[in-house]
Write a protein that holds these residues in place. Structure first.
Motif, PDB file in Angstrom:
ATOM      1  N   LEU A   1       0.828  -1.211   0.000  1.00  0.00           N
ATOM      2  CA  LEU A   1       0.000   0.000   0.000  1.00  0.00           C
ATOM      3  C   LEU A   1       0.859   1.255   0.000  1.00  0.00           C
ATOM      4  CD1 LEU A   1      -2.947  -0.883   2.442  1.00  0.00           C
ATOM      5  CD2 LEU A   1      -3.071  -0.497  -0.034  1.00  0.00           C
ATOM      6  N   ALA A   2       1.935   1.240   0.796  1.00  0.00           N
ATOM      7  CA  ALA A   2       2.821   2.402   0.859  1.00  0.00           C
ATOM      8  C   ALA A   2       3.448   2.685  -0.506  1.00  0.00           C
ATOM      9  CB  ALA A   2       3.910   2.177   1.902  1.00  0.00           C
ATOM     10  N   ILE A   3       3.913   1.633  -1.186  1.00  0.00           N
ATOM     11  CA  ILE A   3       4.535   1.810  -2.500  1.00  0.00           C
ATOM     12  C   ILE A   3       3.509   2.301  -3.518  1.00  0.00           C
ATOM     13  CG2 ILE A   3       5.568   0.566  -4.439  1.00  0.00           C
ATOM     14  CD1 ILE A   3       7.562   1.058  -2.305  1.00  0.00           C
ATOM     15  N   VAL A   4       2.308   1.712  -3.496  1.00  0.00           N
ATOM     16  CA  VAL A   4       1.265   2.124  -4.448  1.00  0.00           C
ATOM     17  C   VAL A   4       0.894   3.590  -4.249  1.00  0.00           C
ATOM     18  CG1 VAL A   4      -1.148   1.785  -5.110  1.00  0.00           C
ATOM     19  CG2 VAL A   4       0.331  -0.200  -4.774  1.00  0.00           C
ATOM     20  N   VAL A   5       0.701   3.992  -2.986  1.00  0.00           N
ATOM     21  CA  VAL A   5       0.376   5.395  -2.688  1.00  0.00           C
ATOM     22  C   VAL A   5       1.501   6.309  -3.163  1.00  0.00           C
ATOM     23  CG1 VAL A   5       0.053   7.076  -0.825  1.00  0.00           C
ATOM     24  CG2 VAL A   5      -1.176   4.893  -0.768  1.00  0.00           C
ATOM     25  N   PHE A   6       2.735   5.905  -2.906  1.00  0.00           N
ATOM     26  CA  PHE A   6       3.873   6.710  -3.340  1.00  0.00           C
ATOM     27  C   PHE A   6       3.904   6.859  -4.857  1.00  0.00           C
ATOM     28  CE2 PHE A   6       8.153   6.538  -5.178  1.00  0.00           C
ATOM     29  CZ  PHE A   6       8.607   7.799  -4.824  1.00  0.00           C
ATOM     30  N   LEU A   7       3.733   5.732  -5.580  1.00  0.00           N
ATOM     31  CA  LEU A   7       3.820   5.767  -7.038  1.00  0.00           C
ATOM     32  C   LEU A   7       2.724   6.652  -7.648  1.00  0.00           C
ATOM     33  CD1 LEU A   7       4.672   2.032  -7.813  1.00  0.00           C
ATOM     34  CD2 LEU A   7       6.176   4.006  -8.093  1.00  0.00           C
ATOM     35  N   ILE A   8       1.506   6.548  -7.122  1.00  0.00           N
ATOM     36  CA  ILE A   8       0.403   7.371  -7.637  1.00  0.00           C
ATOM     37  C   ILE A   8       0.677   8.852  -7.374  1.00  0.00           C
ATOM     38  CG2 ILE A   8      -2.040   7.941  -7.345  1.00  0.00           C
ATOM     39  CD1 ILE A   8      -2.512   4.955  -6.730  1.00  0.00           C
ATOM     40  N   THR A   9       1.118   9.146  -6.123  1.00  0.00           N
ATOM     41  CA  THR A   9       1.451  10.528  -5.763  1.00  0.00           C
ATOM     42  C   THR A   9       2.596  11.054  -6.617  1.00  0.00           C
ATOM     43  OG1 THR A   9       0.782  10.068  -3.480  1.00  0.00           O
ATOM     44  CG2 THR A   9       2.071  12.060  -3.860  1.00  0.00           C
ATOM     45  N   ALA A  10       3.629  10.222  -6.793  1.00  0.00           N
ATOM     46  CA  ALA A  10       4.810  10.634  -7.554  1.00  0.00           C
ATOM     47  C   ALA A  10       4.465  10.930  -9.006  1.00  0.00           C
ATOM     48  CB  ALA A  10       5.880   9.550  -7.475  1.00  0.00           C
ATOM     49  N   LEU A  11       3.636  10.093  -9.621  1.00  0.00           N
ATOM     50  CA  LEU A  11       3.230  10.318 -11.002  1.00  0.00           C
ATOM     51  C   LEU A  11       2.528  11.672 -11.149  1.00  0.00           C
ATOM     52  CD1 LEU A  11       1.953   6.785 -12.074  1.00  0.00           C
ATOM     53  CD2 LEU A  11       3.825   8.060 -13.134  1.00  0.00           C
ATOM     54  N   GLY A  12       1.639  11.964 -10.195  1.00  0.00           N
ATOM     55  CA  GLY A  12       0.943  13.248 -10.216  1.00  0.00           C
ATOM     56  C   GLY A  12       1.902  14.411 -10.074  1.00  0.00           C
ATOM     57  N   LEU A  13       2.885  14.296  -9.192  1.00  0.00           N
ATOM     58  CA  LEU A  13       3.866  15.361  -8.973  1.00  0.00           C
ATOM     59  C   LEU A  13       4.748  15.575 -10.195  1.00  0.00           C
ATOM     60  CD1 LEU A  13       4.943  14.442  -5.319  1.00  0.00           C
ATOM     61  CD2 LEU A  13       3.531  16.395  -6.000  1.00  0.00           C
ATOM     62  N   VAL A  14       5.146  14.473 -10.841  1.00  0.00           N
ATOM     63  CA  VAL A  14       6.015  14.582 -12.020  1.00  0.00           C
ATOM     64  C   VAL A  14       5.263  15.194 -13.194  1.00  0.00           C
ATOM     65  CG1 VAL A  14       7.267  13.258 -13.777  1.00  0.00           C
ATOM     66  CG2 VAL A  14       7.588  12.724 -11.350  1.00  0.00           C
ATOM     67  N   PHE A  15       4.038  14.724 -13.449  1.00  0.00           N
ATOM     68  CA  PHE A  15       3.263  15.221 -14.592  1.00  0.00           C
ATOM     69  C   PHE A  15       2.874  16.692 -14.446  1.00  0.00           C
ATOM     70  CE2 PHE A  15       2.138  10.648 -15.568  1.00  0.00           C
ATOM     71  CZ  PHE A  15       2.804  10.639 -16.788  1.00  0.00           C
TER      72      PHE A  15
END
Length: 464
Positions: free
Chosen positions: A164-178
């Motif tokens: 869950l921690a990794i999934v939350v991070f990846l979703i958040t990170a994608l939003g921040l990068v885009f």
């Protein structure tokens, strides 16, 4: 070839692990402290090129898991690669691979049990770290001694938290990068991969030196194979678990490191805290440091939990062949090899003392030596698969339908890569070099140990 090995190792264990638990043990094995904590220091050391190191090691890990899968489908056994090494290489290989695996987990445990204390110290600074470490070890020891099902359940929830921690991070990170979000004064984006002295800021040679640490980060993926002897319908459940490793490696490891490299310039990371904590702390989100600290704590607890589980089974496999003290073969009424688990816990206990007394270098050295055990285990699995295939071609056995892809070329390429990683350790200036020079010492100890075991067997053979 000894076909009785399976019944010797398998009949005393309970089939307590179901599909849900095995799937999550496989996932949990592929997400550890090497990613949650170690990636920060390595990003600072080599920059964005760490992504390439994770991808290359991920390919090797995939082939190792496929080799393990073919072996497990041929013969499910809680002795795992020790059983396979004896069968396909020789008795000495089972002895060496079993004890090197124990060295891996003993050294890993020394690092991890102290890491647990360090993480808890963030919340309870007035409590001595050795007390926290002892409490954590005591709780996980109790879990492993009580029942296999309890171990599986705890590891299931540990894995849920990590995933869950990794999934939350990846979703958040994608939003921040885009959105090219501002993270503590610097914009996120693909440009961070090349803007700060290029993709290889420290050079290709230094980037290659990280391969050993990355292989350690992937360690424990083989625990799912050890669980084979205690899995219901292993031939159906395990291929699904092993197949999932490749996309978990791609998404969780390579994806996470890639996102980290794009979120912040690599010099912002360091080895003193989790890179995930670094990112979220710079976002200014209240309490996120505590949340990530809890996740990293979970990863460390999971590693210690898996270490006690797997070494208990491997030591019992060795003891039943007279290759380890007879005490470690003892089973409880709950079908738990408590002798081996207690034996490993003593090493973990010594680790608490050592890491309390000696500087941080002890932590790094323990990790480097542990990776030698990982490499030995991986090489054993791949070589055993090659021997299995050769035996099948000679008509001595039938290969399972679940097979190593592109064999034998993929197997030989993986072995060559593992040899390269060991050679590169000798060129390092840090703890890896100490581990490299410990190889002859380990070789002598293992050779003497095998000589002693062989001499002890001679009178028994003569009596027969």
């Amino acid at each position: 070839m000894d076909s009785s090995l399976l019944t010797e190792k398998g009949e005393s264990y309970s089939k307590a692990l179901g599909n849900r638990q095995v799937q999550m043990i496989a996932i949990g094995g592929a997400i550890g402290v090497g990613l949650f904590l170690g990636a920060g220091g390595k990003l600072h050391q080599v920059g964005p090129s760490l992504v390439l190191s994770y991808a290359i090691c991920g390919v090797a890990a995939y082939f190792v898991m496929r080799a393990l899968g073919e072996l497990v489908l041929h013969e499910p056994s809680s002795g795992s690669f020790v059983t396979y090494a004896r069968k396909f290489i020789g008795p000495w290989a089972g002895f060496v691979s079993g004890w090197m695996y124990w060295v891996n987990w003993a050294m890993t445990g020394i690092a991890e049990i102290t890491a647990v204390a360090i993480y808890v110290h963030k919340w309870l600074p007035d409590v001595p770290q050795w007390i926290t470490a002892l409490i954590a070890l005591g709780v996980l020891l109790a879990v492993n001694l009580l029942s296999v099902k309890l171990f599986g359940e705890l590891e299931f929830w540990f894995s849920v938290v990590k995933v869950l921690a990794i999934v939350v991070f990846l979703i958040t990170a994608l939003g921040l990068v885009f959105t090219s979000a501002d993270i503590g004064g610097t914009p996120a984006g693909v440009h961070n991969l090349t803007d700060h002295s290029g993709f290889f800021p420290a050079g290709i040679g230094i980037a290659l030196m990280t391969l050993q640490a990355v292989i350690f980060a992937y360690s424990a993926i083989e625990v799912v194979g050890i669980a084979a002897g205690e899995t219901k319908d292993a031939r159906k459940v395990l291929p699904k678990a092993i197949n999932g490793v490749v996309w978990r490696i791609g998404v969780f490891y390579v994806g996470s490191v890639l996102m980290l490299a794009m979120l912040l310039p690599w010099p912002f990371y360091n080895g003193d805290e989790s890179p995930f904590v670094t990112v979220f702390s710079r976002l200014g989100i209240p309490g996120i440091g505590d949340v990530m600290n809890a996740v990293v704590l979970t990863a460390a607890l999971s590693s210690v939990n898996s270490g006690l589980y797997s070494t208990g089974r491997i030591l019992r496999s060795l003891a039943e062949k007279g290759e380890a003290p007879s005490f470690v073969s003892r089973m409880s009424s709950r079908h738990v090899p408590y002798g081996g688990i207690l034996f490993t816990s003593v090493a973990y206990l010594l680790g608490v003392v050592l890491n309390y007394l000696v500087p941080k270098d002890a932590f790094d050295i323990a990790i480097a030596i542990a990776s030698l055990g990982v490499i030995t285990t991986w090489a054993t699995l791949v070589f055993c698969q090659l021997r299995l295939r050769q035996a099948a071609l000679r008509g001595e056995l039938e290969r399972p339908s679940y097979r190593m892809p592109w064999a034998p070329y993929s197997g030989w390429a993986t072995l060559a890569f593992l040899v390269l990683v060991v050679v590169l350790m000798g060129f390092s200036d840090g703890a890896e070099k100490i581990a490299f020079y410990s190889i002859p010492v380990l070789a002598v100890v293992l050779a003497v140990g095998w000589w002693f075991v062989s001499k002890r067997r001679e009178p028994a053979a003569q009596r027969k």
